[in-house]
Design a protein around this motif. Structure first.
Motif, PDB file in Angstrom:
ATOM      1  N   GLY A 106       0.816  -1.217   0.000  1.00  0.00           N
ATOM      2  CA  GLY A 106       0.000   0.000   0.000  1.00  0.00           C
ATOM      3  C   GLY A 106       0.846   1.262   0.000  1.00  0.00           C
ATOM      4  O   GLY A 106       0.550   2.232  -0.700  1.00  0.00           O
ATOM      5  N   VAL A 135      -3.274   2.922  -4.451  1.00  0.00           N
ATOM      6  CA  VAL A 135      -4.017   2.358  -3.317  1.00  0.00           C
ATOM      7  C   VAL A 135      -4.526   3.478  -2.405  1.00  0.00           C
ATOM      8  O   VAL A 135      -3.781   4.386  -2.045  1.00  0.00           O
ATOM      9  CB  VAL A 135      -3.111   1.406  -2.503  1.00  0.00           C
ATOM     10  CG1 VAL A 135      -3.837   0.906  -1.258  1.00  0.00           C
ATOM     11  CG2 VAL A 135      -2.661   0.239  -3.362  1.00  0.00           C
ATOM     12  N   THR A 136      -5.814   3.418  -2.050  1.00  0.00           N
ATOM     13  CA  THR A 136      -6.357   4.456  -1.156  1.00  0.00           C
ATOM     14  C   THR A 136      -6.852   3.893   0.172  1.00  0.00           C
ATOM     15  O   THR A 136      -7.193   4.663   1.066  1.00  0.00           O
ATOM     16  CB  THR A 136      -7.518   5.215  -1.822  1.00  0.00           C
ATOM     17  OG1 THR A 136      -8.507   4.257  -2.217  1.00  0.00           O
ATOM     18  CG2 THR A 136      -7.043   5.999  -3.042  1.00  0.00           C
ATOM     19  N   ILE A 159      -6.779   0.191   3.003  1.00  0.00           N
ATOM     20  CA  ILE A 159      -6.476  -1.204   3.338  1.00  0.00           C
ATOM     21  C   ILE A 159      -7.701  -1.736   4.080  1.00  0.00           C
ATOM     22  O   ILE A 159      -8.208  -1.072   4.994  1.00  0.00           O
ATOM     23  CB  ILE A 159      -5.273  -1.297   4.296  1.00  0.00           C
ATOM     24  CG1 ILE A 159      -4.114  -0.456   3.791  1.00  0.00           C
ATOM     25  CG2 ILE A 159      -4.915  -2.747   4.589  1.00  0.00           C
ATOM     26  CD1 ILE A 159      -3.015  -1.159   3.106  1.00  0.00           C
ATOM     27  N   ASP A 183     -10.143   3.493  -7.665  1.00  0.00           N
ATOM     28  CA  ASP A 183      -9.137   3.378  -6.590  1.00  0.00           C
ATOM     29  C   ASP A 183      -8.710   1.915  -6.465  1.00  0.00           C
ATOM     30  O   ASP A 183      -9.488   1.006  -6.736  1.00  0.00           O
ATOM     31  CB  ASP A 183      -9.740   3.768  -5.223  1.00  0.00           C
ATOM     32  CG  ASP A 183      -9.927   5.263  -5.070  1.00  0.00           C
ATOM     33  OD1 ASP A 183      -9.577   6.011  -6.003  1.00  0.00           O
ATOM     34  OD2 ASP A 183     -10.439   5.668  -4.008  1.00  0.00           O
ATOM     35  N   TRP A 184      -7.498   1.728  -5.982  1.00  0.00           N
ATOM     36  CA  TRP A 184      -7.065   0.382  -5.600  1.00  0.00           C
ATOM     37  C   TRP A 184      -7.242   0.209  -4.099  1.00  0.00           C
ATOM     38  O   TRP A 184      -7.025   1.138  -3.319  1.00  0.00           O
ATOM     39  CB  TRP A 184      -5.595   0.151  -5.948  1.00  0.00           C
ATOM     40  CG  TRP A 184      -5.350  -0.048  -7.412  1.00  0.00           C
ATOM     41  CD1 TRP A 184      -5.015   0.913  -8.316  1.00  0.00           C
ATOM     42  CD2 TRP A 184      -5.424  -1.277  -8.128  1.00  0.00           C
ATOM     43  NE1 TRP A 184      -4.867   0.363  -9.555  1.00  0.00           N
ATOM     44  CE2 TRP A 184      -5.114  -0.980  -9.478  1.00  0.00           C
ATOM     45  CE3 TRP A 184      -5.716  -2.597  -7.778  1.00  0.00           C
ATOM     46  CZ2 TRP A 184      -5.094  -1.964 -10.464  1.00  0.00           C
ATOM     47  CZ3 TRP A 184      -5.682  -3.572  -8.759  1.00  0.00           C
ATOM     48  CH2 TRP A 184      -5.383  -3.255 -10.092  1.00  0.00           C
ATOM     49  N   VAL A 185      -7.630  -1.017  -3.725  1.00  0.00           N
ATOM     50  CA  VAL A 185      -7.835  -1.349  -2.319  1.00  0.00           C
ATOM     51  C   VAL A 185      -7.101  -2.655  -2.041  1.00  0.00           C
ATOM     52  O   VAL A 185      -7.094  -3.543  -2.887  1.00  0.00           O
ATOM     53  CB  VAL A 185      -9.351  -1.518  -2.046  1.00  0.00           C
ATOM     54  CG1 VAL A 185      -9.599  -2.158  -0.710  1.00  0.00           C
ATOM     55  CG2 VAL A 185     -10.062  -0.178  -2.142  1.00  0.00           C
ATOM     56  N   ILE A 186      -6.476  -2.742  -0.878  1.00  0.00           N
ATOM     57  CA  ILE A 186      -5.849  -4.011  -0.488  1.00  0.00           C
ATOM     58  C   ILE A 186      -6.715  -4.666   0.575  1.00  0.00           C
ATOM     59  O   ILE A 186      -7.141  -3.995   1.526  1.00  0.00           O
ATOM     60  CB  ILE A 186      -4.431  -3.765   0.063  1.00  0.00           C
ATOM     61  CG1 ILE A 186      -3.537  -3.238  -1.054  1.00  0.00           C
ATOM     62  CG2 ILE A 186      -3.857  -5.035   0.682  1.00  0.00           C
ATOM     63  CD1 ILE A 186      -2.152  -2.840  -0.596  1.00  0.00           C
ATOM     64  N   LEU A 233      -5.264  -7.449  -4.151  1.00  0.00           N
ATOM     65  CA  LEU A 233      -5.320  -6.074  -4.652  1.00  0.00           C
ATOM     66  C   LEU A 233      -6.528  -5.968  -5.565  1.00  0.00           C
ATOM     67  O   LEU A 233      -6.629  -6.714  -6.538  1.00  0.00           O
ATOM     68  CB  LEU A 233      -4.060  -5.788  -5.463  1.00  0.00           C
ATOM     69  CG  LEU A 233      -2.927  -5.110  -4.706  1.00  0.00           C
ATOM     70  CD1 LEU A 233      -1.622  -5.343  -5.403  1.00  0.00           C
ATOM     71  CD2 LEU A 233      -3.206  -3.620  -4.597  1.00  0.00           C
ATOM     72  N   GLN A 241      -9.428  -3.425  -7.656  1.00  0.00           N
ATOM     73  CA  GLN A 241      -9.717  -2.078  -8.134  1.00  0.00           C
ATOM     74  C   GLN A 241     -11.212  -1.825  -7.982  1.00  0.00           C
ATOM     75  O   GLN A 241     -12.034  -2.632  -8.423  1.00  0.00           O
ATOM     76  CB  GLN A 241      -9.283  -1.901  -9.587  1.00  0.00           C
ATOM     77  CG  GLN A 241      -9.139  -0.435  -9.944  1.00  0.00           C
ATOM     78  CD  GLN A 241      -8.317  -0.210 -11.202  1.00  0.00           C
ATOM     79  OE1 GLN A 241      -8.127  -1.133 -11.995  1.00  0.00           O
ATOM     80  NE2 GLN A 241      -7.840   1.002 -11.391  1.00  0.00           N
TER      81      GLN A 241
END
Ligand code: G6P
Ligand code: MG
Length: 483
Positions: free
Chosen positions: A371, A377-378, A380, A454-457, A475, A477
């Protein structure tokens, strides 16, 4: 507006017990409500706890309760006239045989018989947090004879510390034991132990909590000189606890104010290294007891603790008995947000050259590394049972909000104290596997925490309710077809 990472612990008291005040404190940013067992009756604490739960539920947010045990603070008894004035050079005696309610200009009672064994000629005793200081001239069978070196007023029940520490009352009194049962009844997320000497004191508190069927996490208040005498002592206390509090009032009295700042930084960093929580406390906004604005020095104190990556900063009398409790929380919130913009708050070298011990820990730390280094990434997301996975994540410096998604109310309250972690109720139990990611992200979308593209983990384990089971990192999107 970014989410604030540094959490705020606010002590509730007469100035902050109405439903309206509690609502205003939560709106201002209170994450943890501290109930101080040194003051008030069990029923007053019950009522405050009930109000916090009710108002928080009403607002759909998660506020933890922290019960702070009074501990074995050694105190003088009472004066016949309530108060005396001591001058430099006055002779004064602390007596274990003098009647407890008949102190006078020469002598006051004390119901801690061990005082005569703990004191030596030449010791410096600090009364009322150091407002009055006396030097020990001699120790008799039932009294300690002193000469006043710092003048001031002395009134009923003021505390006594010894410079350098070593007044050695056992950490858990009968009252503390009763309050542990009360904390269990109120399902408090945290219990703080006052004046613990070593790990054994914390172990005892933990076994009493377990006996009372409490799941509370334990906080050791670091406030004795012995606790910071060397790293072995400090680490022993940290290891036996889930978190620590830099309890600067008594600690400052015992070790002297000049040592305090370096020790505070050291405690914060040692706690974080051991994956434990840390609260920085005492006099952070002291002038706001009677002023609507903090001093620049107070602003700097709060900001520095935030820069050092404390999990939380704490208010005592400012919110419990001051004239501006809501303003004090607001001021802390804006100061923390300001400090968190500083680059050192956002970069991490934590454990870069170390190996990890567990699978879930590896996933948690890998998630933060990914992240912090992948700009899209925005957020977690951590699906968690006990809060352990987000705890490990939040030991790493980052600009990214960590969302702890859990169905467990205790866990949601608990993570309210963790730096950078936001609690969200989420129950994966009845969600079909192919919809899990979509629904988890949907929860964030709904609250405006992420937006399409946005990307999120996201981290989770194979089963939906197993603490310690985190073994995957994904990961995703936002807005993609998620499967
Ligand atoms: C939830 C998730 C599991 C995960 C667990 C981790 O129960 O549904 O997939 O393994 O949390 O919990 P922990 O307490 O270790 O953070
Ligand atoms: Mg204290």
């Amino acid at each position: 507006m970014p989410l604030r990472r540094t959490k705020i612990v606010a002590t509730l008291g007469p100035a902050s017990s109405s439903p309206e005040r509690i609502a205003a404190l939560i709106d201002a940013g209170m994450n943890v409500a501290r109930l101080n067992f040194s003051h008030g009756t069990a029923d007053e604490h019950r009522e405050r706890a009930r109000l916090v739960r009710a108002v928080a539920a009403d607002k759909g947010c998660h506020v933890a309760l922290l019960g702070d045990l009074q501990g074995p603070k050694i105190r003088i008894a009472r004066f016949a006239n309530g108060k005396i004035q001591l001058e430099v050079g006055d002779h004064f005696r602390l007596s274990t045989s003098h009647p407890l309610n008949a102190g006078n200009q020469d002598v006051v009672g004390i119901d801690y018989p061990e005082l005569v064994n703990d004191c030596r000629t030449g010791d410096e005793l600090l009364l009322d947090d150091g407002r009055v200081v006396m030097r020990v001239n001699s120790v008799e069978a039932d009294e300690v004879r002193c000469t006043v070196t710092v003048a001031g007023p002395l009134s009923n029940h003021k505390g006594i510390n010894r410079r350098g520490g070593g007044l050695s009352a056992a950490a858990l009194t009968d009252k503390d034991r009763a309050d542990i049962v009360l904390a269990a009844e109120l399902q408090m997320e945290y219990v703080a132990v006052s004046f613990p000497r070593d790990a054994a004191d914390m172990d005892l508190a933990r076994s009493l909590l377990t006996e009372a069927q409490s799941q509370a996490w334990l906080v050791a208040k670091i406030e004795r000189a012995e606790a910071v005498a060397d790293d072995e002592a400090l680490d022993g206390l940290i290891r036996a606890s889930d978190g620590v509090m830099v309890a600067r009032g008594d600690l400052g009295v015992e070790i002297g104010d000049a040592e305090l700042v370096a020790i505070q930084k050291h405690i914060i960093s040692r706690a974080r290294k051991q994956n434990k929580l840390v609260i920085t406390a005492t006099q952070m906004m002291e002038s706001m007891i009677s002023s609507p604005l903090p001093t620049r020095a107070e602003v700097s104190d709060v900001a520095n603790a935030a820069l050092d990556y404390t999990d939380a900063v704490m208010l005592s009398a400012e919110s419990a008995a001051g004239q501006f409790p809501v303003e004090a929380v607001q001021a802390m919130a804006r100061i923390c947000l300001g400090a968190e913009k500083h680059p050192t708050s956002q970069r991490s070298g934590h454990r870069l050259y170390q190996s990890f011990e567990r699978c879930d820990e590896t996933i948690a730390l890998a998630a933060m590394y990914a992240g912090n280094h992948f700009p899209g990434v925005t957020a977690i997301i951590s699906l968690t049972d006990s809060g352990f996975t987000p705890l490990i994540m939040s030991r790493i410096r980052s600009h990214l909000p960590i969302f702890a998604l859990s169905p467990n109310p205790q866990t949601l309250g608990r993570v309210a104290l963790f730096r950078g972690v936001q609690a969200m109720a989420f129950n994966p139990a009845n969600i079909p596997a192919e919809q899990l990611y979509q629904q988890a992200i949907g929860t964030l979308l709904k609250h405006g925490h992420v937006k399409p593209d946005d990307w999120v983990i996201l981290t989770k384990g194979d089963s939906y309710n197993a603490s310690g089971g985190t073994n995957s990192l994904k990961l995703l999107q936002v807005g993609e077809q998620l499967v």
